[in-house]
Design a protein around this motif. Sequence first.
Motif, PDB file in Angstrom:
ATOM      1  N   LEU A  89       0.850  -1.189   0.000  1.00 13.22           N
ATOM      2  CA  LEU A  89       0.000   0.000   0.000  1.00 13.22           C
ATOM      3  C   LEU A  89       0.885   1.238   0.000  1.00 13.22           C
ATOM      4  CD1 LEU A  89      -2.872   1.277   0.299  1.00 13.22           C
ATOM      5  CD2 LEU A  89      -2.457   1.275   2.778  1.00 13.22           C
ATOM      6  N   GLN A  90       0.637   2.135  -0.930  1.00 15.96           N
ATOM      7  CA  GLN A  90       1.373   3.391  -1.000  1.00 15.96           C
ATOM      8  C   GLN A  90       0.414   4.557  -0.788  1.00 15.96           C
ATOM      9  OE1 GLN A  90       4.410   4.092  -4.100  1.00 15.96           O
ATOM     10  NE2 GLN A  90       3.303   5.969  -4.599  1.00 15.96           N
ATOM     11  N   VAL A  91       0.829   5.491   0.036  1.00 20.01           N
ATOM     12  CA  VAL A  91       0.037   6.678   0.346  1.00 20.01           C
ATOM     13  C   VAL A  91       0.840   7.907  -0.043  1.00 20.01           C
ATOM     14  CG1 VAL A  91      -1.145   7.990   2.147  1.00 20.01           C
ATOM     15  CG2 VAL A  91      -1.124   5.481   2.236  1.00 20.01           C
ATOM     16  N   ASN A  92       0.244   8.780  -0.855  1.00 20.52           N
ATOM     17  CA  ASN A  92       0.883  10.024  -1.283  1.00 20.52           C
ATOM     18  C   ASN A  92       0.068  11.207  -0.778  1.00 20.52           C
ATOM     19  OD1 ASN A  92       2.495   8.276  -2.845  1.00 20.52           O
ATOM     20  ND2 ASN A  92       1.165   8.528  -4.623  1.00 20.52           N
ATOM     21  N   ALA A  93       0.734  12.160  -0.196  1.00 20.28           N
ATOM     22  CA  ALA A  93       0.079  13.392   0.254  1.00 20.28           C
ATOM     23  C   ALA A  93       1.003  14.555  -0.080  1.00 20.28           C
ATOM     24  CB  ALA A  93      -0.200  13.357   1.757  1.00 20.28           C
ATOM     25  N   GLY A  94       0.426  15.644  -0.570  1.00 20.07           N
ATOM     26  CA  GLY A  94       1.275  16.757  -0.964  1.00 20.07           C
ATOM     27  C   GLY A  94       0.532  18.074  -0.962  1.00 20.07           C
ATOM     28  N   TYR A  95       1.178  19.069  -1.557  1.00 23.56           N
ATOM     29  CA  TYR A  95       0.580  20.407  -1.665  1.00 23.56           C
ATOM     30  C   TYR A  95       1.142  21.082  -2.902  1.00 23.56           C
ATOM     31  CZ  TYR A  95      -0.904  25.146  -0.672  1.00 23.56           C
ATOM     32  OH  TYR A  95      -1.481  26.390  -0.754  1.00 23.56           O
ATOM     33  N   PHE A  96       0.260  21.721  -3.661  1.00 24.91           N
ATOM     34  CA  PHE A  96       0.686  22.458  -4.847  1.00 24.91           C
ATOM     35  C   PHE A  96       0.066  23.844  -4.835  1.00 24.91           C
ATOM     36  CE2 PHE A  96      -0.128  24.019  -9.141  1.00 24.91           C
ATOM     37  CZ  PHE A  96       1.174  24.064  -9.623  1.00 24.91           C
ATOM     38  N   GLN A  97       0.874  24.849  -5.245  1.00 25.62           N
ATOM     39  CA  GLN A  97       0.376  26.221  -5.317  1.00 25.62           C
ATOM     40  C   GLN A  97       1.179  26.991  -6.357  1.00 25.62           C
ATOM     41  OE1 GLN A  97       0.664  28.646  -1.705  1.00 25.62           O
ATOM     42  NE2 GLN A  97      -1.393  29.394  -2.106  1.00 25.62           N
ATOM     43  N   GLY A  98       0.494  27.922  -7.073  1.00 26.19           N
ATOM     44  CA  GLY A  98       1.154  28.767  -8.050  1.00 26.19           C
ATOM     45  C   GLY A  98       1.079  30.222  -7.636  1.00 26.19           C
ATOM     46  N   ASN A  99       2.047  31.022  -8.076  1.00 28.98           N
ATOM     47  CA  ASN A  99       2.108  32.385  -7.558  1.00 28.98           C
ATOM     48  C   ASN A  99       1.004  33.287  -8.109  1.00 28.98           C
ATOM     49  OD1 ASN A  99       3.113  32.664 -10.190  1.00 28.98           O
ATOM     50  ND2 ASN A  99       4.462  34.353  -9.617  1.00 28.98           N
ATOM     51  N   GLU A 100       0.461  32.966  -9.328  1.00 30.45           N
ATOM     52  CA  GLU A 100      -0.646  33.775  -9.819  1.00 30.45           C
ATOM     53  C   GLU A 100      -1.940  33.487  -9.064  1.00 30.45           C
ATOM     54  OE1 GLU A 100       1.540  32.630 -11.924  1.00 30.45           O
ATOM     55  OE2 GLU A 100       2.075  34.214 -13.361  1.00 30.45           O
ATOM     56  N   LEU A 101      -1.965  32.368  -8.365  1.00 22.94           N
ATOM     57  CA  LEU A 101      -3.161  31.959  -7.630  1.00 22.94           C
ATOM     58  C   LEU A 101      -2.775  31.749  -6.169  1.00 22.94           C
ATOM     59  CD1 LEU A 101      -4.492  29.347 -10.209  1.00 22.94           C
ATOM     60  CD2 LEU A 101      -5.286  31.684  -9.924  1.00 22.94           C
ATOM     61  N   LEU A 102      -2.359  32.828  -5.528  1.00 20.32           N
ATOM     62  CA  LEU A 102      -1.872  32.708  -4.149  1.00 20.32           C
ATOM     63  C   LEU A 102      -2.971  32.269  -3.197  1.00 20.32           C
ATOM     64  CD1 LEU A 102       0.448  35.844  -3.874  1.00 20.32           C
ATOM     65  CD2 LEU A 102       1.100  33.468  -4.206  1.00 20.32           C
ATOM     66  N   ASN A 103      -4.203  32.529  -3.583  1.00 17.88           N
ATOM     67  CA  ASN A 103      -5.317  32.126  -2.724  1.00 17.88           C
ATOM     68  C   ASN A 103      -5.876  30.759  -3.105  1.00 17.88           C
ATOM     69  OD1 ASN A 103      -5.289  34.563  -1.244  1.00 17.88           O
ATOM     70  ND2 ASN A 103      -6.390  35.587  -2.900  1.00 17.88           N
ATOM     71  N   ASP A 104      -5.287  30.137  -4.096  1.00 19.75           N
ATOM     72  CA  ASP A 104      -5.737  28.826  -4.541  1.00 19.75           C
ATOM     73  C   ASP A 104      -4.633  27.803  -4.307  1.00 19.75           C
ATOM     74  OD1 ASP A 104      -8.191  29.743  -5.434  1.00 19.75           O
ATOM     75  OD2 ASP A 104      -7.369  30.314  -7.384  1.00 19.75           O
ATOM     76  N   GLY A 105      -5.020  26.631  -3.893  1.00 18.89           N
ATOM     77  CA  GLY A 105      -4.060  25.555  -3.691  1.00 18.89           C
ATOM     78  C   GLY A 105      -4.743  24.215  -3.815  1.00 18.89           C
ATOM     79  N   GLN A 106      -3.939  23.180  -3.872  1.00 20.35           N
ATOM     80  CA  GLN A 106      -4.475  21.825  -3.963  1.00 20.35           C
ATOM     81  C   GLN A 106      -3.654  20.908  -3.078  1.00 20.35           C
ATOM     82  OE1 GLN A 106      -4.134  18.992  -7.504  1.00 20.35           O
ATOM     83  NE2 GLN A 106      -6.222  19.746  -7.749  1.00 20.35           N
ATOM     84  N   VAL A 107      -4.346  20.049  -2.355  1.00 21.95           N
ATOM     85  CA  VAL A 107      -3.701  19.071  -1.486  1.00 21.95           C
ATOM     86  C   VAL A 107      -4.080  17.682  -2.003  1.00 21.95           C
ATOM     87  CG1 VAL A 107      -3.401  18.243   0.878  1.00 21.95           C
ATOM     88  CG2 VAL A 107      -3.896  20.664   0.456  1.00 21.95           C
ATOM     89  N   PRO A 108      -3.283  17.135  -2.918  1.00 24.64           N
ATOM     90  CA  PRO A 108      -3.623  15.810  -3.438  1.00 24.64           C
ATOM     91  C   PRO A 108      -3.370  14.724  -2.407  1.00 24.64           C
ATOM     92  CG  PRO A 108      -1.535  16.559  -4.333  1.00 24.64           C
ATOM     93  CD  PRO A 108      -2.081  17.693  -3.530  1.00 24.64           C
ATOM     94  N   PHE A 109      -4.304  13.791  -2.306  1.00 22.75           N
ATOM     95  CA  PHE A 109      -4.169  12.633  -1.422  1.00 22.75           C
ATOM     96  C   PHE A 109      -4.486  11.399  -2.258  1.00 22.75           C
ATOM     97  CE2 PHE A 109      -5.890   9.429   1.461  1.00 22.75           C
ATOM     98  CZ  PHE A 109      -4.870   9.343   2.399  1.00 22.75           C
ATOM     99  N   GLU A 110      -3.545  10.475  -2.332  1.00 20.89           N
ATOM    100  CA  GLU A 110      -3.701   9.325  -3.224  1.00 20.89           C
ATOM    101  C   GLU A 110      -3.235   8.053  -2.527  1.00 20.89           C
ATOM    102  OE1 GLU A 110      -2.382   8.003  -7.774  1.00 20.89           O
ATOM    103  OE2 GLU A 110      -1.349   9.633  -6.729  1.00 20.89           O
ATOM    104  N   VAL A 111      -3.951   6.965  -2.778  1.00 25.07           N
ATOM    105  CA  VAL A 111      -3.551   5.650  -2.281  1.00 25.07           C
ATOM    106  C   VAL A 111      -3.475   4.690  -3.464  1.00 25.07           C
ATOM    107  CG1 VAL A 111      -4.481   5.957   0.036  1.00 25.07           C
ATOM    108  CG2 VAL A 111      -5.964   5.060  -1.754  1.00 25.07           C
ATOM    109  N   GLU A 112      -2.476   3.807  -3.422  1.00 23.51           N
ATOM    110  CA  GLU A 112      -2.296   2.800  -4.458  1.00 23.51           C
ATOM    111  C   GLU A 112      -2.056   1.461  -3.770  1.00 23.51           C
ATOM    112  OE1 GLU A 112       1.032   4.176  -6.645  1.00 23.51           O
ATOM    113  OE2 GLU A 112      -0.041   5.824  -7.634  1.00 23.51           O
ATOM    114  N   TYR A 113      -2.614   0.394  -4.351  1.00 27.77           N
ATOM    115  CA  TYR A 113      -2.476  -0.934  -3.753  1.00 27.77           C
ATOM    116  C   TYR A 113      -2.140  -1.940  -4.839  1.00 27.77           C
ATOM    117  CZ  TYR A 113      -3.502  -5.216  -1.201  1.00 27.77           C
ATOM    118  OH  TYR A 113      -3.408  -6.461  -0.612  1.00 27.77           O
ATOM    119  N   GLY A 114      -1.122  -2.779  -4.586  1.00 26.55           N
ATOM    120  CA  GLY A 114      -0.709  -3.782  -5.550  1.00 26.55           C
ATOM    121  C   GLY A 114      -1.507  -5.064  -5.430  1.00 26.55           C
ATOM    122  N   ILE A 115      -2.265  -5.388  -6.486  1.00 29.08           N
ATOM    123  CA  ILE A 115      -2.982  -6.667  -6.539  1.00 29.08           C
ATOM    124  C   ILE A 115      -1.996  -7.793  -6.869  1.00 29.08           C
ATOM    125  CG2 ILE A 115      -4.853  -7.936  -7.630  1.00 29.08           C
ATOM    126  CD1 ILE A 115      -5.770  -5.575  -5.943  1.00 29.08           C
TER     127      ILE A 115
END
Length: 293
Positions: A89-115
């Motif tokens: 099981l892999q868990v990814n968590a992060g944060y992305f932001q651009g300077n033209e959109l200082l009031n906008d951001g994204q916090v991606p949260f992702e899980v992956e599992y190997g069958i």
Amino acid sequence: MDLRFVLLFGLTFSLAGLGQAAPPRLEIQPEGAASSFAKVAWDDDDGFANEPWDDSDDDNDRDEDEMIPQIVQEVFLGTAVYPQEKGELQVNAGYFQGNELLNDGQVPFEVEYGITDRFQIGMELPLEVHSPEEDFERGVHAVEFGIYYNPLNDPVSRRAVGLGYDLAVGTELDDAGNRLWVHEPYIVGYQEIGSVAFNVTGRLGFATSGDESEVEGEVALSMFREFGKLVPMLEVATQWEGDENPIVLAPGMFWKPRRGLQLGASLPIGLNDDATSIGCFALVVMEFGGEHD
């Protein structure tokens, strides 16, 4: 050239090299189905004979489940070719932001599992933060489900190919009351040249909402090399979304403090007017389980 002269020359050379040792016996064995070349066997007076060379079983000596060692678990732009191991099981968590959109951001949260060692499933919940003026909004505006298969992963040639499909479902309705669906098939190619790894992702997006539809595309190239626990990375990506075609260059770095944990940071830089001039991207990758632990 006369075959007898070749054999006599070879025998003379062997005697000169062996000194007083008894001359070896040269046997020319019949041609076999496994090779178009004659098989050569040497025998000496001690009764020891080397087996004829045969490469027909070379590939069988390698474990079919052997995979290319993973340098990094993720890339910032595009998709990493490495699949999750079976039961991992892999868990990814992060944060992305651009300077033209200082009031906008994204916090991606992702899980992956190997069958299996080559097939995985995943889910992503991109949390978006938006504060245009005085109001503050946040929430998950889409849920993404994905599958990924790695049909080629050769540790000898250091070459791999992956095929994937993501389905994003919008949780917000548009003005007409239609839900947004995005289908994203993609392909990943990977090749190591010397100590440098190249990871290329090509992705198409088919977005539909009611009677409206739109086609988008993305190509991302990631180049990285491992230096102990540090993995410097350089990426470039381009998208086409209607009339816009942003191009981004992103230098970054991953740090691997211990097994199962990777910390990364990247600095996306826009190369044209359609792209955000500069941004920041932080990512934490954690792995749990796996049958090879």
